[in-house]
Structure formats: structure tokens, C-alpha cells
Design a protein around this motif. Sequence first.
Motif, short mmCIF file in Angstrom:
data_model
loop_
_atom_site.label_atom_id
_atom_site.label_comp_id
_atom_site.label_asym_id
_atom_site.label_seq_id
_atom_site.Cartn_x
_atom_site.Cartn_y
_atom_site.Cartn_z
N LEU A 212 0.85 -1.19 0.00
CA LEU A 212 0.00 0.00 0.00
C LEU A 212 0.88 1.24 0.00
O LEU A 212 1.78 1.36 0.82
CB LEU A 212 -0.89 -0.02 1.25
N LYS A 213 0.56 2.17 -0.93
CA LYS A 213 1.27 3.47 -0.95
C LYS A 213 0.21 4.54 -0.70
O LYS A 213 -0.49 4.96 -1.61
CB LYS A 213 1.92 3.67 -2.32
N PRO A 214 0.09 5.00 0.57
CA PRO A 214 -0.91 6.04 0.85
C PRO A 214 -0.44 7.41 0.35
O PRO A 214 0.73 7.56 -0.02
CB PRO A 214 -0.98 6.05 2.38
N SER A 215 -1.34 8.38 0.41
CA SER A 215 -0.96 9.73 -0.03
C SER A 215 0.03 10.35 0.95
O SER A 215 -0.11 10.22 2.17
CB SER A 215 -2.21 10.62 -0.10
N GLU A 216 0.99 11.06 0.40
CA GLU A 216 1.98 11.76 1.22
C GLU A 216 1.33 12.86 2.06
O GLU A 216 1.88 13.33 3.04
CB GLU A 216 3.09 12.38 0.36
N LEU A 217 0.11 13.28 1.66
CA LEU A 217 -0.56 14.36 2.39
C LEU A 217 -1.33 13.85 3.61
O LEU A 217 -1.75 14.64 4.44
CB LEU A 217 -1.52 15.10 1.46
N GLY A 266 -7.27 8.24 -7.24
CA GLY A 266 -6.62 9.55 -7.20
C GLY A 266 -7.06 10.38 -8.38
O GLY A 266 -8.13 10.14 -8.97
N SER A 267 -6.23 11.33 -8.75
CA SER A 267 -6.62 12.27 -9.81
C SER A 267 -6.55 11.61 -11.19
O SER A 267 -5.81 10.64 -11.40
CB SER A 267 -5.71 13.49 -9.77
N THR A 268 -7.29 12.19 -12.11
CA THR A 268 -7.29 11.68 -13.48
C THR A 268 -5.89 11.80 -14.08
O THR A 268 -5.43 10.92 -14.81
CB THR A 268 -8.34 12.45 -14.31
N GLU A 269 -5.18 12.88 -13.73
CA GLU A 269 -3.85 13.10 -14.29
C GLU A 269 -2.88 11.98 -13.85
O GLU A 269 -2.17 11.42 -14.68
CB GLU A 269 -3.35 14.48 -13.80
N THR A 270 -2.89 11.67 -12.57
CA THR A 270 -1.99 10.59 -12.10
C THR A 270 -2.47 9.24 -12.66
O THR A 270 -1.64 8.39 -13.02
CB THR A 270 -1.95 10.54 -10.55
N GLY A 271 -3.78 9.07 -12.75
CA GLY A 271 -4.31 7.83 -13.32
C GLY A 271 -3.78 7.60 -14.73
O GLY A 271 -3.44 6.47 -15.11
N GLU A 420 -13.92 21.81 -14.78
CA GLU A 420 -12.83 21.14 -14.06
C GLU A 420 -13.18 20.83 -12.61
O GLU A 420 -13.88 21.60 -11.95
CB GLU A 420 -11.57 22.02 -14.11
N GLU A 421 -12.62 19.73 -12.13
CA GLU A 421 -12.82 19.35 -10.73
C GLU A 421 -12.06 20.33 -9.84
O GLU A 421 -10.87 20.55 -10.03
CB GLU A 421 -12.28 17.93 -10.51
N VAL A 422 -12.76 20.94 -8.85
CA VAL A 422 -12.09 21.88 -7.94
C VAL A 422 -11.52 21.13 -6.74
O VAL A 422 -10.47 21.41 -6.24
CB VAL A 422 -13.09 22.97 -7.46
P1 NAD Z 1 -3.21 12.25 -6.71
O1 NAD Z 1 -3.44 11.68 -8.05
O2 NAD Z 1 -2.40 13.48 -6.58
O3 NAD Z 1 -2.51 11.20 -5.75
C1 NAD Z 1 -3.07 9.93 -5.49
C2 NAD Z 1 -1.98 8.96 -5.11
O4 NAD Z 1 -1.13 8.77 -6.24
C3 NAD Z 1 -1.07 9.45 -3.98
O5 NAD Z 1 -0.74 8.37 -3.15
C4 NAD Z 1 0.15 9.95 -4.73
O6 NAD Z 1 1.32 9.92 -3.97
C5 NAD Z 1 0.22 8.94 -5.87
N1 NAD Z 1 0.98 9.41 -7.04
C6 NAD Z 1 1.21 10.67 -7.45
N2 NAD Z 1 1.96 10.67 -8.58
C7 NAD Z 1 2.19 9.38 -8.89
C8 NAD Z 1 2.87 8.71 -9.95
N3 NAD Z 1 3.48 9.39 -10.91
N4 NAD Z 1 2.87 7.37 -9.98
C9 NAD Z 1 2.22 6.65 -9.02
N5 NAD Z 1 1.57 7.22 -7.98
C10 NAD Z 1 1.55 8.57 -7.91
O7 NAD Z 1 -4.66 12.43 -6.07
P2 NAD Z 1 -5.00 13.10 -4.67
O8 NAD Z 1 -4.80 14.56 -4.78
O9 NAD Z 1 -4.33 12.36 -3.58
O10 NAD Z 1 -6.56 12.77 -4.54
C11 NAD Z 1 -7.54 13.58 -5.07
C12 NAD Z 1 -8.09 12.97 -6.34
O11 NAD Z 1 -8.55 11.66 -6.07
C13 NAD Z 1 -9.30 13.73 -6.86
O12 NAD Z 1 -9.19 13.89 -8.24
C14 NAD Z 1 -10.46 12.82 -6.50
O13 NAD Z 1 -11.58 12.99 -7.34
C15 NAD Z 1 -9.84 11.48 -6.62
N6 NAD Z 1 -10.59 10.47 -5.85
C16 NAD Z 1 -11.36 9.58 -6.53
C17 NAD Z 1 -12.12 8.64 -5.83
C18 NAD Z 1 -13.03 7.67 -6.55
O14 NAD Z 1 -13.55 6.78 -5.90
N7 NAD Z 1 -13.24 7.81 -7.85
C19 NAD Z 1 -12.07 8.62 -4.42
C20 NAD Z 1 -11.27 9.54 -3.77
C21 NAD Z 1 -10.51 10.47 -4.50
#
Ligand code: NAD
Length: 558
Positions: A212-217, A266-271, A420-422
Motif C-alpha cells: 500500500l502506498k498512501p498519499s503523502e498528504l 486519485g486524480s485523473t492526471e496521475t491515473g 474542471e474538478e475543484v
Molecule cells: P493524486 O493523483 O495526486 O494522488 C493519489 C496517489 O497517487 C497518492 O498516493 C500519490 O502519492 C500517488 N501518485 C502521485 N503521482 C504518482 C505517480 N506518478 N505514480 C504513481 N503514484 C503517484 O490524487 P489526490 O490529490 O491524492 O486525490 C484527489 C483525487 O482523487 C481527486 O481527483 C479525487 O476525485 C480522486 N478520488 C477519486 C475517488 C473515486 O472513488 N473515484 C475517491 C477519492 C478520491
Amino acid sequence: MSSEASVVPRRQLFIDGEWKEPVLGGGSLSSIPPQKASSVGTSLIDLEAAAAAARTSRVLVLMNWDVPAGTAEDVDLAVSAARRAFSRNKGRDWSRASGSHRAKFLRGIAVKITERRDELAKLEALDCGKPSDEAAWDIDDVAACFEYYADLGEALDGKQKAPISLPMQTFKSHVLKEPIGVVGLITPWNYPLLMAAWKVAPALAAGCTAVLKPSELASVTCLELADVCKEVGLPAGVLNIVTGLGPDAGAPLASHPQVDKIAFTGSTETGRKIMISVSQMIKPVSLELGGKSPIIVFEDVDIDKAVEWALFGCFWTNGQICSATSRLLLHENIADEFLKKMCRWAANIKVSDPLEEGCRLGPVVSQGQYEKIKKHILTAKNEGATILYGGARPQHLDKGFFIQPTIITNVETSMQIWKEEVFGPVLCVKTFRTEEEAVDLANDTQYGLAGAVLSKDPDRCSRLTEEIQAGIVWVNCSQPCFCQAPWGGNKRSGFGRELGNGLGLDNYLTVKQVTQYISDDPWVGTAIRQSCKSQTWMTPRTLLAPTKLGIAPFLKAC
Ligand code: NAD
């Protein structure tokens, strides 16, 4: 109780059942409660600065508590530990043990989480700024999630080797559902422990081992989950937790050749980055991404109830919910009354330190988010929208990343605030005249996570549940979430489903077909006799078999 009195345990990375310092030594991410950070000039976790500092010195500014900054080296150790745990004792200790054996550990985790509920809720509120009442509900949901998957894991035993009916009696077949292997779980900060539980619980129930890699925040409660796993005696290496920055710890996990699947929220960009990375190895991935979900309110609603759902649907969890219904579509006949009431009620939302009694809106998680949200509001204004309510720091809070609940009208579909998502407490509003117009506006988005419809007309509600393009549609409510119901989005909100209906567990299972030849006769003879009787049952592959042995005898016998 305020945040001043709280103590955050100091933890290390959790690898192979032990606390371990990061391999590169001493690197740590520092955190400070978002409610205490100064709004000007304080860099809490400024991700870019943090990443740069971590890469050079491996040590970041020390604030209120530290979280270890793992890197690729730690990920490698964690993946190796997970691999060993997966195959230890030929898998009999975990991956090939019965579901009911694994369920005992999941239930143990649920019990411990419940015992530590208040402490975990407080840590969660401190770490991400969520009102402590809401954090406590989340912790209840975490325990319920482990219970839920304990039941599903147990039920898996009874579903194994279910026979498949075949059109040939000379064969019998069944299906095995097996754990997919070592899985990488990458999670966000808005529901730190709950988003982790949505992945860890099904992965473990299925027999996978995980990193598991949780968010750094907001990593604090995920590290406490490690402590809980130690307490319940989870076998070493079954769950490993590596905290750290996304590019330093998340990216190496996603691209690791020994990881069999990535589950990401996480975010669409990281996805997008993760999808590119895993595609190199044809590795399965599930993506739960962002959203910009609509809530459609028709003229026949009870206005008080609808205002309450509209406020809750956007401002809950400080507005930092992926499924927030942050685009309010109001029937024009009720818009004035509705908005007046909304503004009055928004003024009653208590914005405060999340540990203060009655808090309903805490600070957003970080300076980066704070600046981003303010920029979205400013851009909306500059593009010609009206800030009907809020839009600034509450006057009574001169420190911390606080933003008033904000309601924006006069919005055009070309504006950034519409598209855009705020990910903050910001609602944008448009009016509509007809049902058709409402549906068009609702679907005018690149996202497809959720949507809500509020109306007393059941036929209309039923039509709209089909017409709204999203993975989740709420009728006469917004945001309820149950383990038993599947969760996930369409379009740029990702793909795959977590939670209910067996889908969440299926994410971590692979299906194996086992087909056995049970006739005493030689295969060619059997195939010929059956094909002479009727060819309708034959699949192209079955027909090929005799040709491999020689087409001549086959034809001659027919
Ligand atoms: P984020 O994409 O910035 O980070 C998510 C995770 O990805 C973190 O653990 C981060 O460290 C990791 N990460 C960042 N860059 C990476 C990389 N290059 N490779 C692999 N991992 C990396 O998202 P966030 O700011 O933590 O969360 C907010 C976003 O999550 C929002 O867009 C929100 O809509 C989305 N979200 C979606 C759901 C859902 O069920 N669809 C639920 C909660 C949050």
C-alpha cells in the motif's frame, strides 16, 4: 478538544511485518495540521518543493510530525516481502489458504479498528482536516469494510470448483477463482484510511499480498493500520506499507515487474500516468479517478430537503469528495427561492478546527489545494461568473487552509469552473427549463463518476437514472455510500468497480478454467463419433483437434 492536545505516533515503513527505516536513511515527509498552517508563506507539503528536497537531501523541513519518505529501494523490499508471503509454504499460509482462514484476520482487524475508533478518527481529522464527526463515521466504515470482505472471502470457499455444464459428457469442467498475486495499492488523502480499506480488505480476502502506498498528504492512519496488522498477527509480508511521494514511491510501485496488478484511486492526471506505466507490462489496473458530478433539482421538490442534500452533496468532507455533486442544476421556477435559502444555510455551516465540537467544514488538506481552489474561484470571477456566497477565507480564522463554502452562479458551460474538478467547497449553479436541457447539462462533462436527481415524480427519476452518464446515480439524495453497492465511474472518472456485488473482490481474483477429459476412449474416436452425430456443438477449437492428428482418418471415419 483542539488539535493542540493531540499526539501523532512516530512510525516507520511497514515491510515484512516490521517497522523499517527508509533504505536511503532518515528521509521523512513532514506534516502539520492543515488548520494550524499559516495561510501565507508556510509550505506544508508543497509537493514540488518536497519532491525536489527529497531527491537531493532526503530530509524535508520538520514540522509537527514526520512520515517516512520511501523510495524505489523500499518499494523493492516491500514487493519482495509480498512475493515471499504469497508463496510461503507453497501458498498454504496465505494465498492458497481457505477464505475462512483469511477472514479471521480481516475480522480481527475490524475489531481492533473499532476499539481504536476515537483515536483513529482524531488522527485522521488532524492529518487531513476533516471534521472529527465525519472522520469517526469513516472509521466505522473502515471496520465495516473489513467485516464485509471477511464475509465475501469466506463465501469464496463455497463457490470454488462450481461445475460448468458442457455439451460433451466426455469432459467436465469447473472454475477456480485464485488471487491475482502481489498487488500495488495507491490511494489519495481525502478518505485516507477508508480508501485504503476499500483496496486492502478485498485484496487480502482474495488471498493476494499487497503493498500500500498512501498519499503523502495524509499517511498517518494508514501507518496505524500497519500497527493493527501487527497486533492481529497478520503473517509477515501479507500487507506492506510504503509512505512517500508519488513520483518516488508510487511510480516505482506501479512499474514494478513483480507487481501483478495496480489498484489506484486519485486524480485523473496521475491515473493517466499509471495507465501508461502499467501498459508496458500488460498489467491489469483499476482506476477510481476524479469527477464533476451534477445534481438536478426539479420544481416539484420539497425545497428545504433539497437544499439540505445540495449542501451536503458538495460541502461534506470539506468539499473534497470525488463524487461531490458540485454542479447544481436548478429548475428556473424555483431557482431564486432555492438559492436564497442555500446562502442562508451555508452561512450556518460551522467552519472551524476539525476537532472543535460541531465543526462542519474544516480546512482543505494542503497549501497546494488551498491555492488551487482560490485560483479556481478567481478564474470563475474573471470569466464573468458571480460569487453568490463565500469565495474567501472566513473572517474569524486567520490561520489554516480555510475557505468558506462557496456558491457560484451565472456560470457558462465554457467556463473552467463548469468543466474542471475543484476538489474543495465550491458549488457552481446553472438553471434549466426542460428535462431534456437538464440531462444535456448533466452529461456535459468529461467525467462520469456520479449524478443525482431530486424530484417527486418517480417516472422522471427512473428516466434520469438511465440517462445520466455515470457509474453512480442517487435519487432524492446525494453521497450515501454502502459497501454492498458497487462504486466507480465511466469516462475520465476511470474504470473498474470497487465494493459491492462481488465486483470489489473480483478485482483481486483471476479466473482459471479447469477442464478434464473423463472418457476411457481415445480422443480422436470420441471426437469423430460426436461430430458424426451432430456438428452443432463443435467449437472451432474442437474441430481443429482431429486435424492436428491428421485430417485423413477423420474424414474417412465420417
Ligand atoms: P493524486 O493523483 O495526486 O494522488 C493519489 C496517489 O497517487 C497518492 O498516493 C500519490 O502519492 C500517488 N501518485 C502521485 N503521482 C504518482 C505517480 N506518478 N505514480 C504513481 N503514484 C503517484 O490524487 P489526490 O490529490 O491524492 O486525490 C484527489 C483525487 O482523487 C481527486 O481527483 C479525487 O476525485 C480522486 N478520488 C477519486 C475517488 C473515486 O472513488 N473515484 C475517491 C477519492 C478520491
